[in-house]
Write an enzyme that holds these catalytic residues in place. Sequence first.
Site, PDB file in Angstrom:
ATOM      1  N   TRP B 319      -5.314  29.146 -32.110  1.00  0.00           N
ATOM      2  CA  TRP B 319      -6.232  30.173 -32.276  1.00  0.00           C
ATOM      3  C   TRP B 319      -6.698  30.911 -30.775  1.00  0.00           C
ATOM      4  O   TRP B 319      -6.864  32.068 -30.515  1.00  0.00           O
ATOM      5  CB  TRP B 319      -7.175  29.756 -33.022  1.00  0.00           C
ATOM      6  N   HIS B 320      -6.686  29.781 -29.845  1.00  0.00           N
ATOM      7  CA  HIS B 320      -7.273  30.227 -28.669  1.00  0.00           C
ATOM      8  C   HIS B 320      -6.328  31.236 -27.499  1.00  0.00           C
ATOM      9  O   HIS B 320      -6.404  31.765 -26.845  1.00  0.00           O
ATOM     10  CB  HIS B 320      -7.559  29.086 -27.706  1.00  0.00           C
ATOM     11  N   GLY B 321      -4.871  30.726 -27.984  1.00  0.00           N
ATOM     12  CA  GLY B 321      -4.053  31.659 -27.079  1.00  0.00           C
ATOM     13  C   GLY B 321      -2.633  30.980 -27.578  1.00  0.00           C
ATOM     14  O   GLY B 321      -2.323  29.974 -28.165  1.00  0.00           O
TER      15      GLY B 321
END
Lengths: 348, 468
Positions: B319-321
């Site tokens: 989700w963060h990247g």
Amino acid sequence: MAVFRNTAIVTLLCLLIGEVVTRAFITSPSPAKSDPELGWVYRPGVEIFHTKEGWGRNQMNALGLNDSPLHEIPVGQNIAILGDSFAEALQVDRQDNFSEYAEAQLSCANVVNAGRSGMALTHFPAMARRLAAEIRLDLIYVVLNSWDFDDTLQHAGKLTYDDDGQLIDIDVQFRQQHSLRRKAAVIFDNSALATHLLERLKLMLEGRTVQTQATNTQSFENPSDSELRQFADIFGFVTSKLSEIAPVKIVYIPRLEYSDSGRSTLSEDSYYYQEILRELSLKSDIQFASVGSNFQNAYALHLKPPVGFHNAGIKMGHLNELGHAAVGKILVEDIAPTCANLAFGGEG
Amino acid sequence: MIFTSLSFLLFFLSVLLLLAVFKRQAARTYILLIASYVFYGWWSPVFVLLILVTSVWAWAFGLLIDRTDDEVKKSRYLFVSVAFSLGVLAYYKYAEFLAQSFYAALGWQWTYDLGIVLPVGISFFTFQTLSYSIDLRKGKIPVCESPTKFMLFVAFFPQLVAGPIVRASDFLPQLEKKIRISSKNIVIGAQLFLGGALQKTLIADNMSTFVDPIFAEPALYSAETLWLGLAAYSIQIFCDFCGYSLMAIGIAKMLGFDLPENFRMPYLSRSITEFWRRWHISLSSWLRDYLYIALGGNRKGKARMYSHLMITMLLGGLWHGASWNFVLWGALHGIALAIHKIWDDRTRDYSELKATPLYSSIAWLSTLTFAALLWIPFRCVDFPTMQVYVSRLFGGADGIDWINPQVITLLSVVVIWHLIYQFKPAVLAKFPSDNPERFGVQFALGISIFAIILFAPLQTSPFVYFQF
């Protein structure tokens, strides 16, 4: 009523604490005066406490320069160092800058640090004239760095050419600049907080950071032909003017790019400007020296870049003690033979 | 337009002024919605269309879910709604990463540029629409009939681009009440905003000038410098994101809205499980409620529970990247959470020992060290840089020493702040105060403003979490 009283007290307290904190950790008041030829110069005798990069406390001399009182040595060489903030060296204590380093190593030389932050090539003739009015000058070192090409073009002022396309005059008069600074001189001369805030405001309005030079890591683009031509004209004009006062030599301070295990190379832009300056010096029959290999050797030996400070940034910014020593060595190596000649009764 | 910029200040004051002039609820809702789209469009006007379409889609399918009594149809509508939102997110955020990974798996060289620009905050507003659709399907919340209110829920500018992730159940009821601009809320909100700005500009931004060069070229620096860089980054990311969240909460408060708490001093945690209850709370609770529990949580046996944890944290990392570094970061956190659960089960009978100061100190130190070390894959741009960082960090490497006094000062400030929170919480509990006439409050605010003016770097770094 209590609200207004509290607000007034809080504001005063904050201003007071701000002044104390600024003086302790950021900067001293900037007691400068406007100079029509050089822009802002320090008032004679003021002490400057510099903590933005490094940690230097230095008292200016009667000419507002970061040097001991101006004097002349009758035997030996009186040498002027012309340059910008790299030569002025407020980031280190006086004894650590390259002018003092050279003077301490050489028995025959009086090295005058005539560096001033913000000065470019175009300002050097005026500075040299002022020094020459005070003492006999035997040699002038012009200390340039990678950013001087742009700085020189930016501060070119009004250039006058003759009919043959020869540059015959440069007018760098500072007229309407810094009007706010001039009008409120009393406040800025005495308040470190006001000085600091004005500088920040100025940088914010100009959209710059504190260390524009230091943080300039954008990809390098070759200057245009017209820019090169203009720089060559200015370089030729300035060096010829300086040569009327004393012989001139160029010392170039490049920027390095660092790799692991103590390896480093000249940055692309630095190498480019180094070769430009070498070529122009050759054309004008002026001695040219680059500090590049001294820097590279110093980094390989100490694993410490010659520029940058723990409290600002490593690998960027102004010369640290190691960098000043590296430049100082260049000067010493160049001047020492003259001293030897003098010791044996030869000419300098 | 970031919160600490002059343009935002002018924008926000304009919004406040408009809200003060137009007192009708409907008008205020429209003002906030238009302001939110202006705020979002400041980055890229084109993507306003994306957020508009995403919102309308989720709202329309919400109505369909609500209108039908057929459970199968409800599930289908939910599937279509969620698939669209996730599809948009996957395209913008993961398409290039997936294609690259596919090529790499086949041993091919990826030489293309798909030219996909990541819309700011897409991960945040996508999760908000998902939570609405899922909660609606589960019957936890009533349908939102008003498209305006729903669009405002998705696009509410204080938390639009970097959270906190707001649930429909928390936000939509606030729109049913009167939007109230009160001096009390403004005073409290301004203090929260200032607290966040202090963390962001004074601590995080100053840390970034030290952290960025070190993480860019770890091969140049000594092990001591790399350790200091790691400590600095741990503080930077906390103060950057916590500061942003606090500013968002403060801005929302001034507008009359309450947003959920997003950080609760995570570096004081004594286990990695506790860390995730204190770090990015709105995301971790979202992942818990909509992924971990949806997968089955701990209801299907121990082995499945650990796999659920791993899946949740892997996806949380992703989700963060779109990078394997984030996958690794999530996986390591997943493993740590699983190990902690096993440890917790097996030491259940030693609760007295666990309560001792020595055990607590060891637990706190090991959690802090572990969480900090895991920021290395999170921060490094790729695997090779991460390998260099780790090998030099533990190898006692020689290199440039850069022991930055400002960084050490700021680290000390943060340590003192945490100590006060832990041992003298009453001091910090005085803020935010709703009594601006108190001398102490005024003095604290005045000094904070002065500190920002004097010491904040001139160029504010973008918020770290904007990229997610």
